[in-house]
Design a protein around this motif. Sequence first.
Motif, PDB file in Angstrom:
ATOM      1  N   LEU A 171     112.042  54.417  56.632  1.00 45.61           N
ATOM      2  CA  LEU A 171     113.278  54.961  57.198  1.00 45.61           C
ATOM      3  C   LEU A 171     114.365  55.171  56.143  1.00 45.61           C
ATOM      4  CD1 LEU A 171     113.467  52.908  60.520  1.00 45.61           C
ATOM      5  CD2 LEU A 171     112.831  55.314  60.225  1.00 45.61           C
ATOM      6  N   LEU A 172     114.105  54.753  54.912  1.00 42.26           N
ATOM      7  CA  LEU A 172     115.089  54.915  53.845  1.00 42.26           C
ATOM      8  C   LEU A 172     114.504  55.762  52.720  1.00 42.26           C
ATOM      9  CD1 LEU A 172     116.488  51.260  53.537  1.00 42.26           C
ATOM     10  CD2 LEU A 172     117.378  53.149  54.925  1.00 42.26           C
ATOM     11  N   ASP A 173     115.383  56.573  52.118  1.00 43.09           N
ATOM     12  CA  ASP A 173     114.988  57.401  50.981  1.00 43.09           C
ATOM     13  C   ASP A 173     115.687  56.963  49.697  1.00 43.09           C
ATOM     14  OD1 ASP A 173     113.442  59.698  52.443  1.00 43.09           O
ATOM     15  OD2 ASP A 173     115.274  59.350  53.601  1.00 43.09           O
ATOM     16  N   PHE A 174     116.740  56.177  49.834  1.00 41.25           N
ATOM     17  CA  PHE A 174     117.491  55.666  48.684  1.00 41.25           C
ATOM     18  C   PHE A 174     118.201  54.406  49.162  1.00 41.25           C
ATOM     19  CE2 PHE A 174     119.398  57.146  44.560  1.00 41.25           C
ATOM     20  CZ  PHE A 174     120.243  56.054  44.337  1.00 41.25           C
ATOM     21  N   ILE A 175     118.264  53.397  48.307  1.00 43.29           N
ATOM     22  CA  ILE A 175     118.999  52.181  48.677  1.00 43.29           C
ATOM     23  C   ILE A 175     119.859  51.741  47.506  1.00 43.29           C
ATOM     24  CG2 ILE A 175     117.058  50.669  48.042  1.00 43.29           C
ATOM     25  CD1 ILE A 175     118.059  48.873  50.455  1.00 43.29           C
ATOM     26  N   MET A 213     116.242  64.320  62.518  1.00 43.67           N
ATOM     27  CA  MET A 213     116.940  65.585  62.265  1.00 43.67           C
ATOM     28  C   MET A 213     116.542  66.176  60.919  1.00 43.67           C
ATOM     29  SD  MET A 213     120.825  64.835  63.552  1.00 43.67           S
ATOM     30  CE  MET A 213     121.133  63.661  64.874  1.00 43.67           C
ATOM     31  N   GLY A 214     115.798  65.412  60.120  1.00 41.21           N
ATOM     32  CA  GLY A 214     115.338  65.928  58.840  1.00 41.21           C
ATOM     33  C   GLY A 214     116.169  65.522  57.637  1.00 41.21           C
ATOM     34  N   PHE A 215     117.160  64.648  57.854  1.00 42.53           N
ATOM     35  CA  PHE A 215     118.004  64.211  56.744  1.00 42.53           C
ATOM     36  C   PHE A 215     117.357  63.062  55.968  1.00 42.53           C
ATOM     37  CE2 PHE A 215     121.266  65.674  59.891  1.00 42.53           C
ATOM     38  CZ  PHE A 215     121.718  66.765  59.159  1.00 42.53           C
ATOM     39  N   ALA A 216     117.574  63.050  54.652  1.00 45.18           N
ATOM     40  CA  ALA A 216     117.278  61.859  53.864  1.00 45.18           C
ATOM     41  C   ALA A 216     118.361  60.833  54.178  1.00 45.18           C
ATOM     42  CB  ALA A 216     117.282  62.193  52.378  1.00 45.18           C
ATOM     43  N   VAL A 217     118.012  59.540  54.085  1.00 48.52           N
ATOM     44  CA  VAL A 217     118.966  58.475  54.407  1.00 48.52           C
ATOM     45  C   VAL A 217     119.116  57.525  53.227  1.00 48.52           C
ATOM     46  CG1 VAL A 217     119.439  56.457  55.863  1.00 48.52           C
ATOM     47  CG2 VAL A 217     118.594  58.581  56.897  1.00 48.52           C
ATOM     48  N   LYS A 218     120.364  57.293  52.857  1.00 52.27           N
ATOM     49  CA  LYS A 218     120.689  56.295  51.832  1.00 52.27           C
ATOM     50  C   LYS A 218     121.413  55.143  52.513  1.00 52.27           C
ATOM     51  CE  LYS A 218     123.601  55.700  47.683  1.00 52.27           C
ATOM     52  NZ  LYS A 218     124.934  55.281  48.156  1.00 52.27           N
ATOM     53  N   ILE A 241     123.789  70.170  54.840  1.00 48.69           N
ATOM     54  CA  ILE A 241     123.777  68.983  53.978  1.00 48.69           C
ATOM     55  C   ILE A 241     122.333  68.488  53.881  1.00 48.69           C
ATOM     56  CG2 ILE A 241     126.153  68.305  54.561  1.00 48.69           C
ATOM     57  CD1 ILE A 241     124.915  66.076  56.314  1.00 48.69           C
ATOM     58  N   ASP A 242     122.083  67.664  52.878  1.00 49.56           N
ATOM     59  CA  ASP A 242     120.714  67.181  52.650  1.00 49.56           C
ATOM     60  C   ASP A 242     120.472  65.780  53.179  1.00 49.56           C
ATOM     61  OD1 ASP A 242     120.163  69.477  50.863  1.00 49.56           O
ATOM     62  OD2 ASP A 242     121.616  68.483  49.553  1.00 49.56           O
ATOM     63  N   ALA A 243     121.549  64.978  53.237  1.00 48.27           N
ATOM     64  CA  ALA A 243     121.351  63.538  53.430  1.00 48.27           C
ATOM     65  C   ALA A 243     122.526  62.909  54.166  1.00 48.27           C
ATOM     66  CB  ALA A 243     121.167  62.863  52.070  1.00 48.27           C
ATOM     67  N   VAL A 244     122.287  61.677  54.599  1.00 43.67           N
ATOM     68  CA  VAL A 244     123.321  60.855  55.234  1.00 43.67           C
ATOM     69  C   VAL A 244     123.335  59.499  54.542  1.00 43.67           C
ATOM     70  CG1 VAL A 244     124.101  59.734  57.356  1.00 43.67           C
ATOM     71  CG2 VAL A 244     123.084  62.029  57.457  1.00 43.67           C
ATOM     72  N   THR A 245     124.509  59.083  54.128  1.00 43.55           N
ATOM     73  CA  THR A 245     124.685  57.749  53.558  1.00 43.55           C
ATOM     74  C   THR A 245     125.277  56.841  54.618  1.00 43.55           C
ATOM     75  OG1 THR A 245     125.006  58.544  51.301  1.00 43.55           O
ATOM     76  CG2 THR A 245     125.918  56.388  51.829  1.00 43.55           C
TER      77      THR A 245
END
Length: 229
Positions: A115-119, A91-96, A65-69
């Motif tokens: 610490l955030l990549d999308f909000i 761990m290398g995940f993008a975070v929303k 997977i690429d990301a964690v929401t």
Amino acid sequence: MKIGGLQKVSLIDYPGEISSIIFLQGCNFKCPYCHNPELVDSKLFGPCLQEKDVLEFLKTRIGKIDAVTITGGEPTIQNDLKPFIKRIKKMGFAVKLDSNGSGPEVIQKLLSEKLLDFIAMDIKAPLEKYEKIARVPLKTDSIKESIKIILKAKIPHEFRTTVVQSLLTENDILKIAKLISGARRYTLQKFVPVKTLDKKYLKAKPFSDDELEKIRKRLEKEIPIVKVR
């Protein structure tokens, strides 16, 4: 960390990415149409998942997977949110992050530490109707401040509103669009009366698809990307 649930795979929650979704338990709003009452009403809380187990699971998803929401409930009321996100980022995940915007100081700290990549922020109503819909006393200054912070942030963002016909008019939605002027993306979320915090809203009337499309077209004059979901 009070983790109320985990969805292992989502193809739609994080735009353009495959993600896992972590649901945090507890919310400082009591919106009657909320579709996650088990994360809001303490009488409905189930046993929490262990943080270490969730993090161990995520380790097995590296490369898959690429990301964690992180959603809720309301994540920003959790005292250990920042260190939790740091572990996920390592761990290398993008975070929303999904938020109701009531904790602008938390949002600012997370953004300032990258610490955030999308909000994504839920806008409940025009400011004058906020308390009526959130069903708690609140200062709308915090909502305005969160909007301001997100608009200035150099990461992708989304504002969204769940549209319940008995609570919001078309004019209310247009007022919200002015409140978030400068936003890149706004989503109108269809109200689906299947599971609600206030059972009276199981009978609430949603806007029709045609009505939502009409509103969407009007909003496009103010906001580049307007979606109905």
